[in-house]
Motif scaffolding. Sequence first.
Motif, PDB file in Angstrom:
ATOM      1  N   THR A 116      27.985  31.302  34.936  1.00 14.94           N
ATOM      2  CA  THR A 116      29.402  30.942  34.837  1.00 14.94           C
ATOM      3  C   THR A 116      30.031  31.608  33.616  1.00 14.94           C
ATOM      4  OG1 THR A 116      28.773  28.902  33.677  1.00 14.94           O
ATOM      5  CG2 THR A 116      29.226  28.745  36.039  1.00 14.94           C
ATOM      6  N   GLY A 117      29.242  31.722  32.560  1.00 16.20           N
ATOM      7  CA  GLY A 117      29.746  32.426  31.380  1.00 16.20           C
ATOM      8  C   GLY A 117      30.043  33.881  31.666  1.00 16.20           C
ATOM      9  N   TYR A 118      29.143  34.531  32.429  1.00 18.51           N
ATOM     10  CA  TYR A 118      29.394  35.925  32.779  1.00 18.51           C
ATOM     11  C   TYR A 118      30.567  36.054  33.733  1.00 18.51           C
ATOM     12  CZ  TYR A 118      26.252  39.191  30.550  1.00 18.51           C
ATOM     13  OH  TYR A 118      25.661  40.039  29.639  1.00 18.51           O
ATOM     14  N   LEU A 119      30.751  35.073  34.605  1.00 20.73           N
ATOM     15  CA  LEU A 119      31.938  35.090  35.448  1.00 20.73           C
ATOM     16  C   LEU A 119      33.200  34.987  34.596  1.00 20.73           C
ATOM     17  CD1 LEU A 119      31.033  32.897  38.552  1.00 20.73           C
ATOM     18  CD2 LEU A 119      31.672  35.308  38.533  1.00 20.73           C
ATOM     19  N   MET A 120      33.155  34.113  33.600  1.00 21.92           N
ATOM     20  CA  MET A 120      34.300  34.005  32.694  1.00 21.92           C
ATOM     21  C   MET A 120      34.512  35.292  31.917  1.00 21.92           C
ATOM     22  SD  MET A 120      35.849  31.249  33.137  1.00 21.92           S
ATOM     23  CE  MET A 120      36.927  31.456  31.707  1.00 21.92           C
ATOM     24  N   LEU A 121      33.418  36.003  31.639  1.00 21.76           N
ATOM     25  CA  LEU A 121      33.546  37.298  30.984  1.00 21.76           C
ATOM     26  C   LEU A 121      34.311  38.272  31.880  1.00 21.76           C
ATOM     27  CD1 LEU A 121      32.510  38.642  28.322  1.00 21.76           C
ATOM     28  CD2 LEU A 121      30.665  39.600  29.691  1.00 21.76           C
ATOM     29  N   PHE A 122      33.988  38.263  33.177  1.00 23.55           N
ATOM     30  CA  PHE A 122      34.729  39.101  34.123  1.00 23.55           C
ATOM     31  C   PHE A 122      36.189  38.660  34.204  1.00 23.55           C
ATOM     32  CE2 PHE A 122      30.751  40.866  35.411  1.00 23.55           C
ATOM     33  CZ  PHE A 122      31.046  42.024  36.114  1.00 23.55           C
ATOM     34  N   VAL A 123      36.419  37.340  34.162  1.00 22.49           N
ATOM     35  CA  VAL A 123      37.793  36.841  34.188  1.00 22.49           C
ATOM     36  C   VAL A 123      38.547  37.294  32.942  1.00 22.49           C
ATOM     37  CG1 VAL A 123      39.202  34.746  34.119  1.00 22.49           C
ATOM     38  CG2 VAL A 123      37.253  34.882  35.669  1.00 22.49           C
ATOM     39  N   LEU A 124      37.890  37.231  31.782  1.00 24.18           N
ATOM     40  CA  LEU A 124      38.525  37.710  30.543  1.00 24.18           C
ATOM     41  C   LEU A 124      38.940  39.171  30.655  1.00 24.18           C
ATOM     42  CD1 LEU A 124      36.443  36.252  27.554  1.00 24.18           C
ATOM     43  CD2 LEU A 124      38.811  35.760  28.136  1.00 24.18           C
ATOM     44  N   VAL A 125      38.037  39.985  31.201  1.00 25.73           N
ATOM     45  CA  VAL A 125      38.332  41.406  31.332  1.00 25.73           C
ATOM     46  C   VAL A 125      39.426  41.633  32.371  1.00 25.73           C
ATOM     47  CG1 VAL A 125      37.381  43.647  32.009  1.00 25.73           C
ATOM     48  CG2 VAL A 125      36.046  42.106  30.567  1.00 25.73           C
ATOM     49  N   ALA A 126      39.370  40.895  33.497  1.00 27.32           N
ATOM     50  CA  ALA A 126      40.372  41.064  34.549  1.00 27.32           C
ATOM     51  C   ALA A 126      41.763  40.658  34.082  1.00 27.32           C
ATOM     52  CB  ALA A 126      39.983  40.247  35.776  1.00 27.32           C
ATOM     53  N   ALA A 127      41.846  39.756  33.089  1.00 35.16           N
ATOM     54  CA  ALA A 127      43.137  39.264  32.611  1.00 35.16           C
ATOM     55  C   ALA A 127      43.601  39.960  31.330  1.00 35.16           C
ATOM     56  CB  ALA A 127      43.056  37.761  32.366  1.00 35.16           C
ATOM     57  N   LEU A 128      42.958  41.061  30.958  1.00 36.03           N
ATOM     58  CA  LEU A 128      43.357  41.782  29.737  1.00 36.03           C
ATOM     59  C   LEU A 128      44.800  42.286  29.848  1.00 36.03           C
ATOM     60  CD1 LEU A 128      40.125  43.852  28.994  1.00 36.03           C
ATOM     61  CD2 LEU A 128      41.131  42.115  27.503  1.00 36.03           C
ATOM     62  N   PRO A 129      45.520  42.348  28.726  1.00 33.00           N
ATOM     63  CA  PRO A 129      46.912  42.811  28.780  1.00 33.00           C
ATOM     64  C   PRO A 129      47.062  44.259  29.234  1.00 33.00           C
ATOM     65  CG  PRO A 129      46.438  41.667  26.712  1.00 33.00           C
ATOM     66  CD  PRO A 129      45.135  41.871  27.389  1.00 33.00           C
ATOM     67  N   ARG A 130      46.024  45.095  28.970  1.00 32.19           N
ATOM     68  CA  ARG A 130      46.148  46.520  29.311  1.00 32.19           C
ATOM     69  C   ARG A 130      44.881  47.006  30.019  1.00 32.19           C
ATOM     70  NH1 ARG A 130      47.955  46.511  23.954  1.00 32.19           N
ATOM     71  NH2 ARG A 130      46.036  47.480  23.202  1.00 32.19           N
TER      72      ARG A 130
ATOM     73  N   ALA B 139      40.664  49.208  35.251  1.00 27.62           N
ATOM     74  CA  ALA B 139      39.722  50.206  34.731  1.00 27.62           C
ATOM     75  C   ALA B 139      38.637  49.534  33.897  1.00 27.62           C
ATOM     76  CB  ALA B 139      40.467  51.252  33.903  1.00 27.62           C
ATOM     77  N   ALA B 140      39.028  48.530  33.106  1.00 30.23           N
ATOM     78  CA  ALA B 140      38.044  47.817  32.284  1.00 30.23           C
ATOM     79  C   ALA B 140      37.062  47.042  33.151  1.00 30.23           C
ATOM     80  CB  ALA B 140      38.767  46.875  31.320  1.00 30.23           C
ATOM     81  N   LEU B 141      37.565  46.454  34.238  1.00 40.40           N
ATOM     82  CA  LEU B 141      36.701  45.706  35.140  1.00 40.40           C
ATOM     83  C   LEU B 141      35.701  46.626  35.834  1.00 40.40           C
ATOM     84  CD1 LEU B 141      36.338  42.786  36.115  1.00 40.40           C
ATOM     85  CD2 LEU B 141      37.895  43.307  37.994  1.00 40.40           C
ATOM     86  N   ALA B 142      36.192  47.768  36.309  1.00 40.94           N
ATOM     87  CA  ALA B 142      35.295  48.745  36.923  1.00 40.94           C
ATOM     88  C   ALA B 142      34.310  49.293  35.895  1.00 40.94           C
ATOM     89  CB  ALA B 142      36.105  49.887  37.538  1.00 40.94           C
ATOM     90  N   GLY B 143      34.776  49.493  34.661  1.00 36.43           N
ATOM     91  CA  GLY B 143      33.897  49.986  33.604  1.00 36.43           C
ATOM     92  C   GLY B 143      32.819  48.984  33.244  1.00 36.43           C
ATOM     93  N   LEU B 144      33.172  47.695  33.221  1.00 41.15           N
ATOM     94  CA  LEU B 144      32.177  46.655  32.946  1.00 41.15           C
ATOM     95  C   LEU B 144      31.135  46.603  34.058  1.00 41.15           C
ATOM     96  CD1 LEU B 144      31.156  44.208  31.325  1.00 41.15           C
ATOM     97  CD2 LEU B 144      32.810  42.797  32.582  1.00 41.15           C
ATOM     98  N   THR B 145      31.595  46.706  35.315  1.00 38.38           N
ATOM     99  CA  THR B 145      30.667  46.698  36.449  1.00 38.38           C
ATOM    100  C   THR B 145      29.673  47.847  36.360  1.00 38.38           C
ATOM    101  OG1 THR B 145      32.350  45.696  37.870  1.00 38.38           O
ATOM    102  CG2 THR B 145      30.507  46.787  38.966  1.00 38.38           C
ATOM    103  N   ALA B 146      30.184  49.046  36.114  1.00 39.07           N
ATOM    104  CA  ALA B 146      29.321  50.212  36.009  1.00 39.07           C
ATOM    105  C   ALA B 146      28.451  50.147  34.756  1.00 39.07           C
ATOM    106  CB  ALA B 146      30.158  51.485  35.998  1.00 39.07           C
ATOM    107  N   GLY B 147      29.030  49.668  33.652  1.00 33.86           N
ATOM    108  CA  GLY B 147      28.274  49.578  32.413  1.00 33.86           C
ATOM    109  C   GLY B 147      27.098  48.631  32.505  1.00 33.86           C
ATOM    110  N   LEU B 148      27.270  47.525  33.230  1.00 31.67           N
ATOM    111  CA  LEU B 148      26.168  46.591  33.417  1.00 31.67           C
ATOM    112  C   LEU B 148      25.026  47.224  34.194  1.00 31.67           C
ATOM    113  CD1 LEU B 148      28.141  43.312  34.208  1.00 31.67           C
ATOM    114  CD2 LEU B 148      26.707  43.733  32.205  1.00 31.67           C
TER     115      LEU B 148
END
Length: 472
Positions: free
Chosen positions: A254-268, A272-281
Amino acid sequence: MTKPDLSTSPRAIWHLAWPQLLMMYLVFIMGFITVWVAGHISADVQAALGMVTQCTMLLMVIVMAMSSGALAAVSQSMGAGHMDRARRYVTTTVLGSCVLGLLMALPGWLLADPILALLRVPERILPLSREFWNVVMLTLPAQYIYAATGVMFRATRQVMPPLWVAALLCLLTLVGSLGFGLGSFGLPAFGADGILWTNFAAQSLGALCNCLLLRRSRYLHRRAIPDRRWLRVGLPYLLRVAIPAGAAQIVWQTGYLMLFVLVAALPRDSIAALAGLTAGLRVEAILFMPGMAFNMTAGVLVGNCLGAGQPQRARRIAWQLMLIASVAMSLVALALWPFRQNIACLMTDDPGTQAQIVNYLVFNLISTPFSIASTVMGGVMNGAGATRYNLMIFGGGLWLIRLPLGWLLGHQLWGTATGVFAAMLCSQCVQALTMLYILLCRDWTRFAMQAHKFHHDHAVSAAQQATAKEES
């Protein structure tokens, strides 16, 4: 069924570790292929795949918790020479994983829309995410069985059969994802659907092969199905280990899901950040998968030692494996450092996503010695049955440090994914240092099965019955 070699010599450790290490890399290749194909279809597909995959990991917590309890129970039973008890734990775990997979898949499929809404999936990728989710729920029962049987192979020190199965699945994933995803090898290109149905076929085949191989080795057998009397004795310890392990998995996922939510809700640049996090993992798995191989090796060896009543040997093996894994993977991270941009270009063609992958790798490679050390020490606690330490330390590091700090840096101060990635580094450092304190200064061996009153009382009762029988 022959009694396995339970030696803890360097040669025995190596023979146990290298197939798991190779198998983890095969798992990495399967995940890498999936994300690579998704990235070459579109950034939207890659981002949607990341969201759904991470949410699926949350649904895997139950089977992973049960497997953690079973690993401790099976390895300690084998160390104590109780092979029948080990077989019953294996059979109970495999049958339980099948039932749990079906029970989790149905509500997951029915509640698809509320779950995706709760995750705040960006509107642009919501239709793709819903389509992915439906197929993943269909795959979930097979995924449960494949995961549980894989842990049972490792707990019984049978490391070669799952390696061959993983190699077969890797080949299937390669051909299916490239063929049906991108249209390679003269096959029709179905895009994202090709990736998803290839994963369904791979997980189903893996579950079937593992069950047949466990049956062949006689660890999975009809006569090993426990009766109610045995379950009253055997289940309490499994649950005592599994419940904290399950809670730790829930807190972590759930924490990692919230991490994805944090990235998905970034102001800018959130997509791209969400796709980058997916690939980076996925790239992180180059380092993390070997750490997991050492994690599982440590769990089995520590469990065997504690089952045999050798806590000092368990401590020595735990310390040695932690040092070896941390140093080895830190050297790999150092070797990868100059090639961050090359790796990003290999993962996707989108320049924005490439920049985010590089950004993620900077922090992730620096954190390698801390993340690998804590991963191995987590395996030690699993083998000892001390899963409550994993719950407290990993859960606290994620929810008390990583997420609040990620929100502060990523949303309030910097406004970019860099803040979230920096918070991940900080939490890894704290986790590793806390786990090291537990390993060196706390009596984590007291959670072993021999000290558990249910098994102790059962052993005393059995001894008394045998004595009475001899006297009569």
